[in-house]
Structures are given as C-alpha cells and as structure tokens.
Design an enzyme around this catalytic site. Structure first.
Site, PDB file in Angstrom:
ATOM      1  CG  HIS A 463      -1.816   1.175   1.211  1.00 14.86           C
ATOM      2  ND1 HIS A 463      -3.041   1.051   1.155  1.00 14.86           N
ATOM      3  CD2 HIS A 463      -1.776   2.524   1.742  1.00 14.86           C
ATOM      4  CE1 HIS A 463      -3.746   2.189   1.194  1.00 14.86           C
ATOM      5  NE2 HIS A 463      -2.943   3.140   1.615  1.00 14.86           N
ATOM      6  CD  GLU A 464       1.701   3.332   3.838  1.00 18.21           C
ATOM      7  OE1 GLU A 464       1.811   4.368   3.021  1.00 18.21           O
ATOM      8  OE2 GLU A 464       0.761   2.934   4.448  1.00 18.21           O
ATOM      9  CG  HIS A 467       0.443   6.275  -0.745  1.00 17.57           C
ATOM     10  ND1 HIS A 467      -0.933   6.712  -1.274  1.00 17.57           N
ATOM     11  CD2 HIS A 467       0.082   5.538   0.410  1.00 17.57           C
ATOM     12  CE1 HIS A 467      -1.856   6.390  -0.507  1.00 17.57           C
ATOM     13  NE2 HIS A 467      -1.414   5.853   0.477  1.00 17.57           N
ATOM     14  CD  GLU A 486      -4.539   6.767   1.766  1.00 18.28           C
ATOM     15  OE1 GLU A 486      -4.142   5.642   1.404  1.00 18.28           O
ATOM     16  OE2 GLU A 486      -3.782   7.898   1.993  1.00 18.28           O
TER      17      GLU A 486
END
Ligand SMILES: [Zn+2]
Length: 724
Positions: A463-464, A467, A486
């Site tokens: 997820h990070e 980004h 998000e």
C-alpha cells in the site's frame, strides 16, 4: 499571545492561507539544528520566489512602470481588507481580552499596510525571530558564466533568480549550487526593510513601499524555531527508550516545521542541511542517501538532502533518532533476465512526460530497467535482533519488484523504510524516498515459526509503495479528494501483494474476494456509525479545487479528529475501482492505470465525471427503461451532470425521465423546455397527459397557454388534441 487571524477555533476545516495566485515558492533551502534537550528545531529557511501567472499578467504594466494608478492598486488593497475583516469578527460571546488584543494587533498590521503587497505563508506554532531580504549580488556578480540578461523591468538580481528557475533540468547540480550560495549570501542593508506579522495560521511579510509581487524580493530568509508542542513533528522515545523526532503526518502537515506554501499547487524543490547529535541518524525526503559531514561542533554531524522533482511542501518528511540501519540493498542497475519487451513499455504507446522540466525517471531508460530500487531499513536496536525485521528485509525487494511489474517505472530512485515508535498513529505513511512503518505490521513470529502470516505486513508495505505513484508523483489538486490517493493505493495493494506472492489465478481470486468481504463489513459499519457529511468523496462537489482570488482555500473536515480514524474514503474509492475491474477486466484496468501514470505523473489531478452529450443521452435513455428510480438518484443525476445546463437533446431525455418518475422538484426544467424548445417539446405534452397526474396535466395546460400565441399552427393543433 497570538492573534487568531481568520480562524474560528471551532472549525474543523484546515485553512490554506498562502497567496499562491500572487507568488509561488519555487525552491526552499533549509538549514536546521535539532536540539533534543529543548525539543526544538531551530535555524533558517530561504525561500526563492516567483510572481505567479494570474497576478503577474494583471499587474504587468503597473509593475513595469513602477508607478501605480489607484485603479490598479485598489483591488489588492480591498482584498486584503476584506480578508482581515473576516478574521476580526470574534465569536459571539467569546470577546475576551485576548481576542481584543489580537484584533488590535491584526488591525494595526492592516492599517499600516499602506497598499504594500503582502506575502502570506502557511505557518503555525513557530517562533519567528527575523525575516530578511537576501542580497544575491555577491553571487550573481561573480558568476559571469551564468547567462543573465539584465531585464529593464525586474532588475538584475530578480533576472538572475529568474534565469536560475528556468535553467534546463540537466543543469540541476549547478542550479542547486547557486541556490545554496544564494541562501548563504548576506542580508540586504537593513534586512531589506521587511516587516512581518504572525497570526494563528500564517506568517505575513511586507516590504515597505513594494506594492506588487513583481517588485517583491525574490529571495527571503526567515529565522525561526519550532515549539515542543508544535503539531508537525513529534518528540518521543523509540522502542529502545532513546529520544527521536519525526514528522508525524499531521493534518496541519509541515507548517509547524517550516513556513511554507501549503496549497498543493505550490510545487517546489528543496535542499536541506540538518545538524543533529553525532550518534543520530537523519532521514529525509531526498534523492541521495546522505553521508554525514563533520560540523564545527564535534558533538554534531550535518546531513544534506535535496530533491529535483517539484512536489508540494506537505510531502516533505524528516526523522531524526538513534535507530540503526539493518540492511542496505543496492541492486545492480540492470536486472539480468530482462528481455527487449521489458523496455517496450517505456515508449511504444507514444505518451511522453507532460509536466514541467525536471530530471524525470519516466524519461530515463536505465530507470525503466530497475525492478528493485536501492533501499534501506532502519529500526531501533531491540527490534533489529528479532526475526520479524529480518523477514521484512526479504519481503521488501519482492514487493518493490511486484510494484514495478504492475505500475511501471519507480518514480523515486531510492527508498528508506523506518520502523517508527509504537505511538505512531497509523500503520504506515508514505513520503518521497521514505516510508514510516508501524511495528504492528511486522509479523509476530517471523517467517520460519509457522505462527502468523506475512499478509498484514506485505499488503501494508505494498500500500505504501503504491503511494509513490498514487499520492506522491500524482497528487490530488484538492486535498478533500483523499480517495484519489487512498482508494487507488488500497486497490493496488491487493494487486501488488498478489503479484509479490506469485499466486495462482484461483488463489488470487479467493484472496481478493476475502479482502473485499472484510472491507465491505468495515465500510458498512463506518457508514452506519459516522456522520454522513464525513462520508462524501467530493465534499466540495463542483467547487472542488476552487480557491479565492489570492489562492487561499480551506480543506474540508481536515481538522476533524474523527476523520483521522475513518477509512470510508479508502474503501469507497477501492470499491469503485474494484467495480471497474469487474466491468472491464482486471488486466485492462491495470493497463489503463499504467497509461494514466505515464500521462499524469508530476502533476496534480482532480476526479471529475465528464460525459459527452451523446454519452449522457445514452445514459438517460437506458435509465428511461427502468421502472423505478429513487428521488435521491434523480437528485444526484441532476446535480452531478448539471442537466439543466446541457444541450436540448440531453434536456429532452431528462424531461422525459422527470415526467415518467413524477420528479416534481424538476418540473421547472420541463416548463423551461416546453417554452424555449418548442420544436422538440410536442411529445412531452402527451407524456404529461398520459400519466393522469393532475399536477402534470396542469403543467401541460399552463405551458400551452404561455406559448400558444407564438406556437407553430400545426404543432399547436396536435398539442391541443392531446390536452383537451
Ligand atoms: Zn516525466
């Protein structure tokens, strides 16, 4: 005592005060020292400024002559006054002495403006001791090799800075060298006569007698220190019980760490020198791993970082502490088993960079061949000895390679992962070149123990990493649109994590379905237990990304503490993308996202639903086949597509839909159509009559009576037969 400026302390919206429509910060040079004993960071920041487009054009003539006419000067003065007056209204019943003295200070600052231009920076909880104009003559005069056309209108020093901004990106090293020299140049005599003023949310600067952004100094230096309680950085102890400080991912971003322009449109580059106790490690958003240099004071070392890609100041991250590096991986630039096809994704689709000039990895052939970027992991000593960190070290390169498989070139050249103290308020936070990760996601048993699964750790780090593409290299132009970063990162974490595990198609489908079910339960729960206004993906609707004349705005609900813990925006965005994947196919969605990244990296985006007129006609015709539509849906349709402002074909279908579902709130649209689009309205009369609804029949009769004089004779006869 600080004046409250325009903040109503009860508000949940975050003000972005910087007047980015007048001036933009193009580059920051920070020179900071970390004092753990006082819990303070002190030093200076140098801002390199450029008058911005809108305002520049408007005031060009004025700026060029140096003599203002009152017509031109007044709009600026008026704007400032209304701005401050709004801020001077105390809350009813809260007129304390403090408020009065704040108001007086604010009024004094306003009354002494004398028409001077005001630079407004976002800033809070900082103690500013001085603001100087920097005299860059010593740099510009001794650099004959820097082309410096002496402009008649802006003067040689401003022209020098302007040339520095517009130098080609290939010369970035030289540019940074000059920025650095300028940042250390002496102050103009008497500090350039700059005056400054602080209120709750801003730092405001004026130069006596300077009435336009064009004439405002191009380089200013602010001396300041942070406060121990300031919201941007957190002073705490790590898991080894040693002091540390880091940017906390606060809703107020970095404005309590350095004065800056917060609105995301203010994208800038930065250089920073941070001085810290010599046993400490300083990690920061920066393209190179810094090698600490010796300082005058033997107890300190200095760390230098920089970025060449312009980014919002809010993305800057800093961490200083006694953590240690547990691994350093610098993979060879070329992966061995690359085929020619792996390069093809770079150029074949014909999409090239469409951002401003900076050294971009998307345009760099060697970057495309890099599946795993150089990365390091930092953690407190006590965690380092545990198997969980060791396991994480094996997981990280797999996730990086999977992200490269799915999304294309890594936007940033390196990555540090820091395991943050237990008090960190979320599971992870992504910034350029650095990810903060909570110890909670490290799997309890490590890999070999058979206890626990790497799923939480793997999906969170994916997820990070996602980004870097969605949230950092492509940002939201309006922070109320949290779902853009998000929602995408949540959807992509599944895809990247599945890729990292090399799951079979069936395992992958099962994993996705289970994730979707868990998220559905979480979303249903939040929808029932949170305020409806906090659940909306675009709370500003058609005003999204709108700013005031000066460029200031507010971020809706950003300071609402409930919102920090809500995942509605993550989840709704995720379900929207998952729905699209089921409609067009997952691989097609991924292919689309890769193209989207190639086109929009380095830029800010908005989510907007734009359908062509024919698409709208098709949508409305399909909806006409439905036997029931709710009032809420009708209202949403009308609002989302501004249907009353569309062309006659679209409005015709809309009127049919309104009549069919007796949506009386829009009968005005029907009446307008029957009066103004008589050539197309004949059959609507029939539809109004056929439903045998008294209100609709009355509407038909009223419209006919309004237009019968001017109506075409044969059309009139047809309608009359329907109605009578
Ligand atoms: Zn690019």
């Amino acid at each position: 005592m600080e004046p409250d400026g325009d903040l109503n302390p009860d508000t949940e919206d975050l003000p972005l005060r910087a007047n980015t429509n007048h001036v933009l910060v193009r580059h920051y040079v920070l020179d900071l020292t970390v004092h753990f004993d006082k819990k303070v960071i002190s030093g200076s920041i140098v801002l390199f400024l450029e008058p911005s487009g809108d305002f520049g054009t408007k005031y060009q003539d004025f700026g060029a002559t140096g003599e203002g006419t009152s017509e031109l000067r007044n709009p600026q003065t008026r704007m400032e006054k209304t701005f401050d007056k709004a801020g001077l209204q105390p809350e009813c019943g809260s007129q304390t002495e403090g408020v009065n003295s704040n108001a007086q200070a604010s009024q004094l600052w306003e009354s002494t403006s004398d028409g001077d231009f005001t630079l407004v920076l976002d800033c809070c909880d900082l103690d500013v001791s001085n603001v100087d104009e920097v005299d860059v003559t010593s740099v510009s005069d001794h650099l004959p090799n820097v082309a410096c056309e002496r402009s008649e209108t802006v003067g040689p020093r401003a022209a020098f800075i302007q040339n520095l901004f517009s130098a080609p990106s290939a010369e970035w090293r030289q540019k940074h060298h000059f920025f650095s020299l300028c940042s250390r140049a002496p102050a103009a005599p008497d500090g350039g006569s700059l005056r400054f003023y602080r209120d709750r949310w801003s730092l405001q600067v004026r130069k006596t007698g300077v009435r336009t952004p064009q004439k405002f100094p191009r380089v200013i230096r602010i001396f300041y220190e942070t406060r121990p309680s300031g919201g941007s950085v957190r002073w705490t102890k790590d898991q080894d019980n040693r002091v540390c400080v880091y940017t906390a991912g606060s809703p107020i971003n970095n404005r309590a760490l350095f004065p800056c322009q917060e609105p995301p449109v203010a994208m800038s580059t930065w250089q920073a020198t941070v001085r810290a106790p010599s046993e400490c490690v300083v990690l920061m958003s920066g393209e190179d791993q810094a090698v600490p240099a010796e300082d005058r004071d033997a107890h300190f070392l200095t760390w230098n970082y920089y970025v060449t890609m312009p980014m919002p100041a809010s993305t800057f991250a800093l961490a200083v502490g006694y953590c240690i590096e547990s691994a350093f991986c610098h993979p060879s630039l070329e992966d061995e088993n690359l085929s020619a096809a792996d390069y093809s994704s770079m150029a074949d689709d014909g999409i090239s960079c469409s951002h401003g000039d900076y050294p971009c990895r998307f345009a760099e052939r060697s970057a495309w061949s890099q599946w795993v970027i150089p990365h390091r992991v930092f953690s407190p000593v006590c965690l380092l000895q545990k198997a969980q960190v060791e396991f994480f070290l094996k997981l990280l390169p797999r996730c990086l390679a999977a992200a490269r498989d799915v999304l294309g070139v890594h936007p940033f050249p390196r990555l540090d992962v820091l395991i943050v103290p237990a008090g960190f308020s979320s599971l992870g936070m992504a910034s350029p070149h650095i990810i903060f990760l909570s110890q909670s996601v490290l799997c309890p048993g490590g890999s070999g123990s058979g206890v626990g699964s790497p799923s939480l750790c793997g999906s969170r780090i994916c997820h990070e990493i996602a980004h870097s593409w969605f949230g950092l290299v492509i940002g939201a132009r309006d922070w109320t649109e949290e779902w853009i970063s998000e929602g995408f990162a949540t959807c992509l974490e599944d895809i990247i994590w599945a890729q990292a595990q090399q799951l079979s198609l069936q395992e992958r489908t099962e994993q996705f379905d289970l994730k979707a079910l868990l998220r559905w339960r979480r979303l249903s729960d939040e929808l029932q237990n949170s305020k409806e206004e906090l659940q909306i993906l675009r709370p500003n609707t058609d005003k999204t990304a709108q700013v005031s004349d000066s460029g200031s705005s507010t971020v809706k609900h950003a300071l609402n503490p409930d919102k920090t813990f809500m995942q509605v925006h993550y989840l709704k965005g995720y379900f929207l993308l998952r729905f699209l994947a089921t409609q067009v196919g997952e691989q097609q969605l991924i292919d689309f996202l890769r193209l989207f990244v190639k086109k929009y990296h380095g830029q800010l985006v908005l989510s907007q639903v734009r359908l062509t007129s024919d698409q709208l006609v098709m949508l409305l015709e399909l909806l006409l086949e439905e036997s029931e539509l709710s009032v809420a849906l009708m209202r949403a349709l009308q609002r989302t597509y501004s249907l009353q402002k569309q062309d006659a074909e679209v409005r015709h279908r809309w009127c049919e839909l309104v009549i069919k579902h007796a949506y009386s709130q829009a009968y005005g649209d029907v009446e307008h159509f029957l009066v103004h689009d008589q050539a197309m309205g004949v059959y609507l009369y029939g539809e109004l009559m056929v439903q045998e609804d008294a209100e609709q029949q009355a509407l038909a009769r009223r419209c006919l009576s309004l237009v019968q004089e001017e109506m075409d004779q044969s059309a009139h006869r047809v309608v009359e037969e329907m109605i009578l």
